[in-house]
Each structure stands twice: as C-alpha cells, then as structure tokens.
Design a protein around this motif. Structure first.
Motif, PDB file in Angstrom:
ATOM      1  N   GLU A   6       0.820  -1.211   0.000  1.00  0.00           N
ATOM      2  CA  GLU A   6       0.000   0.000   0.000  1.00  0.00           C
ATOM      3  C   GLU A   6       0.856   1.263   0.000  1.00  0.00           C
ATOM      4  OE1 GLU A   6      -2.614  -0.206   3.338  1.00  0.00           O
ATOM      5  OE2 GLU A   6      -3.430  -2.143   2.732  1.00  0.00           O
ATOM      6  N   ILE A   7       1.971   1.215   0.719  1.00  0.00           N
ATOM      7  CA  ILE A   7       2.794   2.407   0.940  1.00  0.00           C
ATOM      8  C   ILE A   7       3.778   2.676  -0.196  1.00  0.00           C
ATOM      9  CG2 ILE A   7       4.632   3.326   2.403  1.00  0.00           C
ATOM     10  CD1 ILE A   7       3.189   1.991   4.755  1.00  0.00           C
ATOM     11  N   ALA A   8       4.437   1.649  -0.674  1.00  0.00           N
ATOM     12  CA  ALA A   8       5.548   1.816  -1.624  1.00  0.00           C
ATOM     13  C   ALA A   8       5.070   2.465  -2.922  1.00  0.00           C
ATOM     14  CB  ALA A   8       6.193   0.478  -1.924  1.00  0.00           C
ATOM     15  N   ARG A   9       5.788   3.496  -3.317  1.00  0.00           N
ATOM     16  CA  ARG A   9       5.539   4.196  -4.570  1.00  0.00           C
ATOM     17  C   ARG A   9       6.850   4.362  -5.305  1.00  0.00           C
ATOM     18  NH1 ARG A   9       1.370   2.545  -3.861  1.00  0.00           N
ATOM     19  NH2 ARG A   9      -0.331   3.524  -2.788  1.00  0.00           N
TER      20      ARG A   9
ATOM     21  N   ALA B 126       9.365  -7.247   2.671  1.00  0.00           N
ATOM     22  CA  ALA B 126       9.528  -6.748   1.295  1.00  0.00           C
ATOM     23  C   ALA B 126       9.806  -7.915   0.348  1.00  0.00           C
ATOM     24  CB  ALA B 126      10.653  -5.721   1.238  1.00  0.00           C
ATOM     25  N   PHE B 127      10.686  -8.832   0.757  1.00  0.00           N
ATOM     26  CA  PHE B 127      10.925 -10.013  -0.078  1.00  0.00           C
ATOM     27  C   PHE B 127       9.658 -10.847  -0.208  1.00  0.00           C
ATOM     28  CE2 PHE B 127      15.588  -9.478   0.568  1.00  0.00           C
ATOM     29  CZ  PHE B 127      15.954  -9.581  -0.757  1.00  0.00           C
TER      30      PHE B 127
ATOM     31  N   PRO C 143       0.361 -12.489  -3.683  1.00  0.00           N
ATOM     32  CA  PRO C 143      -0.189 -12.396  -5.040  1.00  0.00           C
ATOM     33  C   PRO C 143       0.413 -11.201  -5.779  1.00  0.00           C
ATOM     34  CG  PRO C 143      -1.935 -12.699  -3.441  1.00  0.00           C
ATOM     35  CD  PRO C 143      -0.669 -12.503  -2.670  1.00  0.00           C
ATOM     36  N   THR C 144       0.767 -11.428  -7.016  1.00  0.00           N
ATOM     37  CA  THR C 144       1.465 -10.379  -7.772  1.00  0.00           C
ATOM     38  C   THR C 144       0.493  -9.342  -8.304  1.00  0.00           C
ATOM     39  OG1 THR C 144       1.328 -11.670  -9.792  1.00  0.00           O
ATOM     40  CG2 THR C 144       3.309 -11.922  -8.466  1.00  0.00           C
ATOM     41  N   SER C 145       0.984  -8.134  -8.400  1.00  0.00           N
ATOM     42  CA  SER C 145       0.222  -7.058  -9.030  1.00  0.00           C
ATOM     43  C   SER C 145       1.107  -6.440 -10.094  1.00  0.00           C
ATOM     44  CB  SER C 145      -0.204  -6.018  -7.996  1.00  0.00           C
ATOM     45  OG  SER C 145       0.927  -5.427  -7.426  1.00  0.00           O
ATOM     46  N   ALA C 146       0.517  -5.798 -11.064  1.00  0.00           N
ATOM     47  CA  ALA C 146       1.268  -5.289 -12.210  1.00  0.00           C
ATOM     48  C   ALA C 146       1.684  -3.833 -12.037  1.00  0.00           C
ATOM     49  CB  ALA C 146       0.428  -5.455 -13.471  1.00  0.00           C
ATOM     50  N   ASP C 147       1.818  -3.378 -10.796  1.00  0.00           N
ATOM     51  CA  ASP C 147       2.186  -1.973 -10.617  1.00  0.00           C
ATOM     52  C   ASP C 147       3.692  -1.823 -10.401  1.00  0.00           C
ATOM     53  OD1 ASP C 147       2.425  -3.015  -8.118  1.00  0.00           O
ATOM     54  OD2 ASP C 147       0.994  -1.675  -7.158  1.00  0.00           O
ATOM     55  N   ALA C 148       4.128  -0.583 -10.422  1.00  0.00           N
ATOM     56  CA  ALA C 148       5.555  -0.288 -10.274  1.00  0.00           C
ATOM     57  C   ALA C 148       6.036  -0.483  -8.841  1.00  0.00           C
ATOM     58  CB  ALA C 148       5.841   1.136 -10.719  1.00  0.00           C
ATOM     59  N   ALA C 149       5.111  -0.589  -7.893  1.00  0.00           N
ATOM     60  CA  ALA C 149       5.498  -0.757  -6.492  1.00  0.00           C
ATOM     61  C   ALA C 149       6.250  -2.066  -6.280  1.00  0.00           C
ATOM     62  CB  ALA C 149       4.270  -0.702  -5.592  1.00  0.00           C
ATOM     63  N   THR C 150       5.919  -3.080  -7.048  1.00  0.00           N
ATOM     64  CA  THR C 150       6.610  -4.360  -6.908  1.00  0.00           C
ATOM     65  C   THR C 150       8.088  -4.208  -7.239  1.00  0.00           C
ATOM     66  OG1 THR C 150       4.591  -5.536  -7.494  1.00  0.00           O
ATOM     67  CG2 THR C 150       6.641  -6.768  -7.632  1.00  0.00           C
ATOM     68  N   ALA C 151       8.394  -3.516  -8.288  1.00  0.00           N
ATOM     69  CA  ALA C 151       9.793  -3.281  -8.641  1.00  0.00           C
ATOM     70  C   ALA C 151      10.482  -2.434  -7.579  1.00  0.00           C
ATOM     71  CB  ALA C 151       9.889  -2.603 -10.001  1.00  0.00           C
ATOM     72  N   GLU C 152       9.764  -1.462  -7.041  1.00  0.00           N
ATOM     73  CA  GLU C 152      10.323  -0.609  -5.991  1.00  0.00           C
ATOM     74  C   GLU C 152      10.605  -1.421  -4.728  1.00  0.00           C
ATOM     75  OE1 GLU C 152      11.943   2.896  -5.131  1.00  0.00           O
ATOM     76  OE2 GLU C 152      10.871   2.492  -6.975  1.00  0.00           O
ATOM     77  N   LEU C 153       9.688  -2.311  -4.374  1.00  0.00           N
ATOM     78  CA  LEU C 153       9.897  -3.177  -3.207  1.00  0.00           C
ATOM     79  C   LEU C 153      11.080  -4.114  -3.432  1.00  0.00           C
ATOM     80  CD1 LEU C 153       6.275  -4.126  -2.147  1.00  0.00           C
ATOM     81  CD2 LEU C 153       7.891  -2.674  -0.923  1.00  0.00           C
TER      82      LEU C 153
END
Length: 101
Positions: A13-16, A44-45, A52-62
């Motif tokens: 929710e937080i990571a941008r 984070a790992f 569950p995966t999401s297609a947003d940029a937050a995943t790469a940031e995490l």
C-alpha cells in the motif's frame, strides 16, 4: 507483533515509485512500530515473491528496496578489537634453571 504478511500488505500500500528506503521504513514503522529493520526487509521479499502479484511499479520498488537493504546488512563492517598482549618477563633465575636441565 505484526506478522510478515501484514507488513508485506502495508508495504504494497505504501511503496511508490521513487521512494527512498528510509522513507519506506519510516512509513512502515508508523503503522507497525514494533517491526524491526530485518522484519521489514523480510516482508519486502515476501511481498515481491510470495504474495499475489500485481502489475504496478510498487513491486519493482519493493524489490529494489529489499535488495538494497539486504546488501547493506551483508556488507556491514564488523569491528574487531585486537588486544595487545604483554610479554611475560622472565627472571634471570628462570633462564639459569632452564640451562641446568
């Protein structure tokens, strides 16, 4: 204490995009003050790999956050204090006795 899964949900929710690691840690500690740095990195790992995966940029940031923090822990400098040992002084009597034997 919050579980890794709860912290991972908060991270999602937080990571941008563009957030610094320190800002991410501070934001998580506002929601979960008892969470240690190690718990946040594990979450984070978890958020990147197990949740569950999401297609947003937050995943790469995490992912970047988790790797950067893990590398920082692994490269932490461990200081070892070296003590100086004093040499034992031998008396002249001891050296004379060792020659006699």
């Amino acid at each position: 204490m919050a579980s890794i899964r709860e912290i991972a949900e908060a991270l999602r929710e937080i990571a941008r995009t563009g957030m610094k690691p320190k800002a991410i840690r501070n934001a998580i500690r506002e929601r979960h003050p008892e969470a240690s740095k190690k718990d946040i990195v594990r979450a984070a790992f978890y958020a990147v790999t197990e949740a569950p995966t999401s297609a947003d940029a937050a995943t790469a940031e995490l992912h970047d956050f988790a790797l950067a923090e893990r590398i920082a822990e692994d490269n932490a400098v461990v200081l070892v204090k070296v003590s100086k040992r004093k040499k034992k002084k031998r008396s002249s009597d001891a050296s004379e006795r060792s020659l006699a034997h």
